[in-house]
Design a protein around this motif. Structure first.
Motif, short mmCIF file in Angstrom:
data_model
loop_
_atom_site.label_atom_id
_atom_site.label_comp_id
_atom_site.label_asym_id
_atom_site.label_seq_id
_atom_site.Cartn_x
_atom_site.Cartn_y
_atom_site.Cartn_z
N ASN A 71 0.82 -1.21 0.00
CA ASN A 71 0.00 0.00 0.00
C ASN A 71 0.86 1.27 0.00
OD1 ASN A 71 -2.32 -1.70 0.59
ND2 ASN A 71 -1.46 -1.86 2.63
N ASP A 72 2.14 1.12 0.07
CA ASP A 72 3.06 2.23 0.28
C ASP A 72 3.52 2.82 -1.06
OD1 ASP A 72 4.61 4.00 1.73
OD2 ASP A 72 5.93 2.49 2.58
N ALA A 73 4.32 3.87 -0.99
CA ALA A 73 4.85 4.54 -2.19
C ALA A 73 6.28 4.11 -2.49
CB ALA A 73 4.77 6.05 -2.01
N MET A 74 6.73 3.02 -1.88
CA MET A 74 8.07 2.49 -2.15
C MET A 74 8.01 0.97 -2.18
SD MET A 74 9.91 3.24 1.51
CE MET A 74 9.19 4.85 1.72
N GLN A 75 9.05 0.35 -2.67
CA GLN A 75 9.12 -1.10 -2.84
C GLN A 75 9.30 -1.80 -1.49
OE1 GLN A 75 12.41 -2.08 -5.43
NE2 GLN A 75 11.28 -3.75 -6.37
N HIS A 76 8.70 -3.03 -1.35
CA HIS A 76 8.84 -3.83 -0.13
C HIS A 76 8.86 -5.31 -0.48
CE1 HIS A 76 8.27 -0.43 2.54
NE2 HIS A 76 7.14 -0.11 1.92
N ASN A 77 9.36 -6.12 0.45
CA ASN A 77 9.27 -7.57 0.37
C ASN A 77 9.01 -8.10 1.77
OD1 ASN A 77 11.76 -7.54 1.72
ND2 ASN A 77 12.91 -8.46 0.06
N PHE A 116 11.13 -18.62 3.73
CA PHE A 116 10.15 -18.29 2.68
C PHE A 116 10.26 -16.80 2.41
CE2 PHE A 116 8.32 -21.17 5.93
CZ PHE A 116 8.39 -22.36 5.23
N HIS A 117 9.92 -16.39 1.18
CA HIS A 117 9.95 -14.95 0.89
C HIS A 117 9.08 -14.60 -0.31
CE1 HIS A 117 12.55 -15.22 -2.70
NE2 HIS A 117 13.11 -16.24 -2.07
N THR A 118 8.59 -13.37 -0.29
CA THR A 118 7.90 -12.82 -1.44
C THR A 118 8.95 -12.19 -2.36
OG1 THR A 118 7.63 -10.59 -0.52
CG2 THR A 118 5.89 -12.22 -0.01
N LYS A 119 8.49 -11.73 -3.50
CA LYS A 119 9.33 -10.91 -4.36
C LYS A 119 9.36 -9.50 -3.77
CE LYS A 119 6.77 -11.52 -7.93
NZ LYS A 119 6.17 -11.49 -9.27
N ALA A 120 10.29 -8.69 -4.22
CA ALA A 120 10.26 -7.26 -3.92
C ALA A 120 9.19 -6.67 -4.83
CB ALA A 120 11.62 -6.63 -4.17
N ILE A 121 8.16 -6.09 -4.24
CA ILE A 121 7.04 -5.61 -5.05
C ILE A 121 6.95 -4.09 -5.03
CG2 ILE A 121 5.69 -7.73 -4.95
CD1 ILE A 121 4.07 -6.52 -2.67
#
Length: 171
Positions: A71-77, A116-121
């Motif tokens: 929901n943010d204005a920058m990338q996260h994982n 486990f990990h998500t992608k950087a989105i």
């Protein structure tokens, strides 16, 4: 001569476009995974460098579907790690030392401590991962490993007996 746009106009416009973007889950249910025992949704708090859910619980060995929504204005994982003293700090430092390879590696260092990990989105995106929770009960930390985020973007996946909540009986 190249003209550089006025940042006081383009940055607010970029943020408005990002926040108006609809979310899309990019992952597909793995073949043979079946129905998830736990469906976990974690988001990000706009401009606060925090997850909106800092604790969730799953049963040992359960099938888990986890969706990170940015929901943010920058990338996260989001990386779920093995339990251990200072493990989140260790992995965060490893991620910062990836250098030029960091983006290609989704800011995920190669380590047996990363379970486990998500992608950087990007802003306005979501990523879903499916996994079998560890069989060993305990507190499994999770963090965002983009530069500087690990200090505040932290949470804990508690693996233990999660009571089943019965549906209310209607008259």
């Amino acid at each position: 001569m190249t003209r550089i746009p006025n940042p006081s106009v383009s940055i607010p416009l970029f943020i408005a476009v990002v926040l108006a973007t609809s979310f899309q889950v990019t992952g597909q249910t793995p073949e043979g995974f079946g129905k998830a025992d736990h469906v976990i949704k974690v988001g990000t708090l706009v401009g606060r460098l925090r997850f909106d859910k800092e604790i969730f619980k799953v049963n040992p060995g359960a099938t888990v579907k986890l969706t990170l929504t940015n929901n943010d204005a920058m990338q996260h994982n989001l990386l779920i790690l093995r339990p251990g003293k200072n493990i989140a700090t260790k992995i965060g430092i490893m991620a910062m030392s990836l250098g030029a390879k960091a983006s290609d590696m989704q800011f995920v260092p190669k380590s047996p401590d990363v379970l486990f990990h998500t992608k950087a989105i990007l802003p306005g995106q979501a990523d879903t991962i499916w996994f079998h929770a560890p069989k060993k009960p305990g507190a499994y930390p999770y963090i965002c490993t983009l530069p500087g985020h690990m200090f505040t973007m932290r949470g804990v996946m508690h693996v233990g007996n999660v009571p089943t909540v019965a549906a209310p009986v209607l008259p």
